[in-house]
Design a protein around this motif. Structure first.
Motif, short mmCIF file in Angstrom:
data_model
loop_
_atom_site.label_atom_id
_atom_site.label_comp_id
_atom_site.label_asym_id
_atom_site.label_seq_id
_atom_site.Cartn_x
_atom_site.Cartn_y
_atom_site.Cartn_z
N VAL A 118 -37.30 -11.17 13.11
CA VAL A 118 -38.60 -10.71 12.62
C VAL A 118 -38.44 -9.25 12.21
O VAL A 118 -38.14 -8.40 13.05
CB VAL A 118 -39.70 -10.83 13.70
N ARG A 202 -47.66 -10.62 11.81
CA ARG A 202 -46.30 -10.27 12.22
C ARG A 202 -46.31 -9.74 13.66
O ARG A 202 -45.44 -10.09 14.46
CB ARG A 202 -45.73 -9.23 11.27
N THR A 205 -46.83 -12.62 16.03
CA THR A 205 -45.59 -13.38 16.19
C THR A 205 -44.67 -12.71 17.21
O THR A 205 -44.05 -13.38 18.05
CB THR A 205 -44.87 -13.51 14.84
N CYS A 206 -44.60 -11.39 17.14
CA CYS A 206 -43.74 -10.65 18.07
C CYS A 206 -44.25 -10.75 19.50
O CYS A 206 -43.45 -10.95 20.44
CB CYS A 206 -43.66 -9.18 17.64
#
Length: 277
Positions: A118, A202, A205-206
């Motif tokens: 990522v 994003r 997601t992390c």
């Protein structure tokens, strides 16, 4: 030296259990010739990063940025993954990692063999139009800029952490900037500038990666800014063991289960060798 050996052994044991999430920063790429912002001393280098507000509002600053970035891109494009990147790729290949979150924009994790990456702050090898949102390859823009600036005579010096080089205003004054071929809008590297926020999806997601992992290993980050440090804080709140491998102090040393101040390439190669199967 004995303390380092013990810490490396502890790191190998932690990673060997699997379920490890890697969070990497600029210190992992210094052995590839890309400087970080602080260095082992922890003192910030003189490089002044471009801000999103300045880039979008000031045509002169934007021209200076593209002149500097056009010359610096050649160094970034030629950079090769180092032993640390290759070691992370091998550990992923062994099935020991849940993923890699990188604060770097150089693409060297992928070049080193890692797939589950990522890119928290984006990537320099992509360009985005701020008007229509179209993504394109940096190589295409590089060719267009080269054609538009065929007689441009400025010489690149040492590359900065952002992938640009230092130029005077006079050296940048004659540089020609090109715009989106589709709509004529402003082009920007697909990276998160200072003053810009990381896309919410994003970040989510992390956080999900942190929550499904059994441990967090930080590689080459001083964790000075909250953009990356928030994932360390979340891991600590979840009670996950945290290993930090960095040259110099970090803002989260107090949260570390394993703290290792040593060259990353050598340490990670040793860990990957210990766990080669």
């Amino acid at each position: 030296m004995e303390h380092v050996e013990q810490s490396v052994a502890a790191l190998s044991a932690l990673v060997g259990k699997g379920g490890v999430l890697v969070l990497s920063g600029a210190g992992l790429s210094t052995e590839s010739g890309i400087p970080d912002y602080r260095g082992p001393s922890g003192i910030r280098r003189n490089a002044q990063p471009m801000t999103y507000q300045t880039f979008t509002r000031d045509p002169i600053a934007r021209r200076r940025y593209w002149a500097r970035s056009h010359l610096g891109w050649r160094t970034i494009a030629r950079a090769a993954p180092n032993a640390g990147h290759h070691a992370v790729g091998r550990l992923e290949g062994l099935g020991l990692l849940t993923g890699v979150i990188t604060q770097n924009v150089d693409g060297l994790h992928q070049a080193g063999g890692a797939d589950g990456v990522v890119e928290l702050h984006g990537a320099l090898d992509r360009v985005v139009c701020l008007a229509c949102g179209e993504l394109s390859a940096r190589g295409e823009l590089d060719a267009r800029l080269g054609t538009a600036n065929a007689g441009y005579a400025a010489v690149a010096g040492e590359v900065n952490p952002d992938g640009d080089v230092d130029l005077t205003d006079e050296q940048a004054a004659d540089f020609v900037v090109v715009d989106c071929t589709g709509c004529g809008g402003l082009l920007k590297p697909d990276v998160v500038f200072f003053g810009e926020t990381v896309p919410a999806l994003r970040v989510q997601t992390c956080f999900e990666l942190v929550e499904k992992s059994a441990a967090l290993v930080v590689l080459g980050s001083s964790l000075t800014v909250m953009s990356g440090r928030r994932f360390v804080v979340r891991a600590a709140k979840l009670g996950l063991p945290i290993a930090i491998v960095n040259q110099g102090p970090t803002r989260s040393d107090a949260l570390a289960t394993i703290l290792l101040d040593a060259p990353l390439g050598a340490v990670l190669s040793r860990v990957a060798w210990d766990l080669r199967g």
